[in-house]
Each structure stands twice: as structure tokens, then as C-alpha cells.
Design an enzyme around this catalytic site. Structure first.
Site, short mmCIF file in Angstrom:
data_model
loop_
_atom_site.label_atom_id
_atom_site.label_comp_id
_atom_site.label_asym_id
_atom_site.label_seq_id
_atom_site.Cartn_x
_atom_site.Cartn_y
_atom_site.Cartn_z
N HIS A 165 67.66 3.04 -4.88
CA HIS A 165 69.17 3.49 -5.23
C HIS A 165 69.22 4.40 -6.32
O HIS A 165 68.30 4.37 -6.99
CB HIS A 165 69.68 2.11 -5.90
CG HIS A 165 69.12 1.34 -7.09
ND1 HIS A 165 67.95 0.77 -7.07
CD2 HIS A 165 69.40 1.61 -8.42
CE1 HIS A 165 67.59 0.48 -8.14
NE2 HIS A 165 68.38 0.86 -9.11
N TRP A 166 70.19 5.27 -6.20
CA TRP A 166 70.40 6.54 -6.98
C TRP A 166 71.60 6.17 -7.89
O TRP A 166 72.50 5.23 -7.58
CB TRP A 166 70.82 7.60 -6.19
CG TRP A 166 69.87 8.14 -5.62
CD1 TRP A 166 69.27 9.41 -5.75
CD2 TRP A 166 69.14 7.96 -4.36
NE1 TRP A 166 68.37 9.69 -4.84
CE2 TRP A 166 68.09 8.76 -3.84
CE3 TRP A 166 69.11 6.67 -3.52
CZ2 TRP A 166 67.19 8.50 -2.89
CZ3 TRP A 166 68.34 6.52 -2.48
CH2 TRP A 166 67.53 7.36 -2.11
#
Length: 162
Positions: A120-121
Site C-alpha cells: 500500500h502507498w
């Protein structure tokens, strides 16, 4: 010097909620009530508010598939996630008018990933002068906007992306 207290009671419900050990991104993707998980989009990737934000508008973007291996991500999945990251950044610039933004991926627990099993960013809007004495003196962040208000502010940009 007397101890100063900053109240953020809205965080208590989350902090005291039972932790299932399940992946927050998979739960968000499959939520019957996306609003309860602050999910803004699930296509082409999962976009959701961070419940422990560093700044107002702190978003997380994750691939729909539960995956931890960045290097072997198929190009079509990588393209869809990067398109969602780019769109989320555009939304944050339009909605909040920050002076800049941190966008990053913490790959693995040693790199600081709280949920290393699902890539995830993070997108964190930043403003000139947005740091103050609170994190230094009290290990406290002051958030001027409630998560529910942030969600309502950003949701129209994801429902009507134009």
C-alpha cells in the site's frame, strides 16, 4: 510545567476496537458499508483514509489483490494501482491545496510497513510550516478536521472523477 492535555475522543473508538488480525485492505475492499471503513474507492484499486493520519487527507492506496511482493507485481496491476495513486494525488491537490505531498511505499516491516502482507502507498498532503511544537513536546498530532469530514470532502472526487 503542568502537563497539557489535547483531547481527540473520536480516535478512542478505533483505538479501543477489537483487532481481528485480518488485513485492513481486504476488509476495506469487501466492506458492505465502505463509509464505516473510510473507503473512497475499490476500483481500480482500494483507496481509503488512514485512520491514524499524519495530516488531513492522508490516504492509502492498495492493489485489490492481497499481495506483498512488489517486484513480481504484474504490469497491469501495477498500472492500475499507479493510476489510482496519481488520481488520489490529483484529488488531494484539488481538495486541500497543499504545498506538497509525500507519496511512498514502505516495503516490509523493517521499512515501517504496518501491514506488510498487503502492499500500500501512503499519500500525505504537506503544507509549508505544517510542523509545530506538539509532536516534539507531547508526541501529539493536532488534526483540525475529523476523519468523517475528510471522508465527506473527498468522496465526491472519487464518485465523479472528472
Amino acid at each position: 510545567m503542568p502537563r497539557q492535555v489535547v483531547w481527540a475522543p473520536w480516535r478512542g473508538a478505533y483505538l479501543n476496537s477489537p483487532k481481528s488480525g485480518e488485513c485492513i485492505f481486504c476488509l476495506a475492499r469487501d466492506a458492505s458499508d465502505p463509509r464505516s471503513q473510510y473507503v473512497l474507492a475499490t476500483e481500480p484499486a482500494i483507496v481509503m483514509l488512514n485512520k491514524f493520519p499524519y495530516a488531513n487527507g492522508h490516504l492509502m492506496v492498495a492493489p485489490r489483490a492481497h499481495r506483498a511482493d512488489f517486484a513480481s507485481m504484474p504490469p497491469e496491476i501495477a498500472d492500475s494501482v499507479f493510476a489510482a495513486v496519481r488520481h488520489a494525488a490529483e484529488v488531494l491537490f484539488r481538495a486541500y491545496r497543499p504545498d506538497g505531498m509525500n507519496i511512498g511505499l514502505n516495503l516490509g516491516m523493517a521499512a515501517g510497513a504496518g501491514f506488510a502482507e498487503h502492499l500500500h502507498w501512503h499519500l500525505v498532503p504537506r503544507w509549508l510550516g505544517d510542523t509545530n511544537f506538539m509532536p516534539v513536546l507531547a508526541d501529539v498530532r493536532v488534526m483540525p478536521e475529523h476523519l468523517a469530514a475528510t471522508y465527506e470532502k473527498l468522496l465526491p472526487y472519487f464518485r465523479n472523477p472528472a
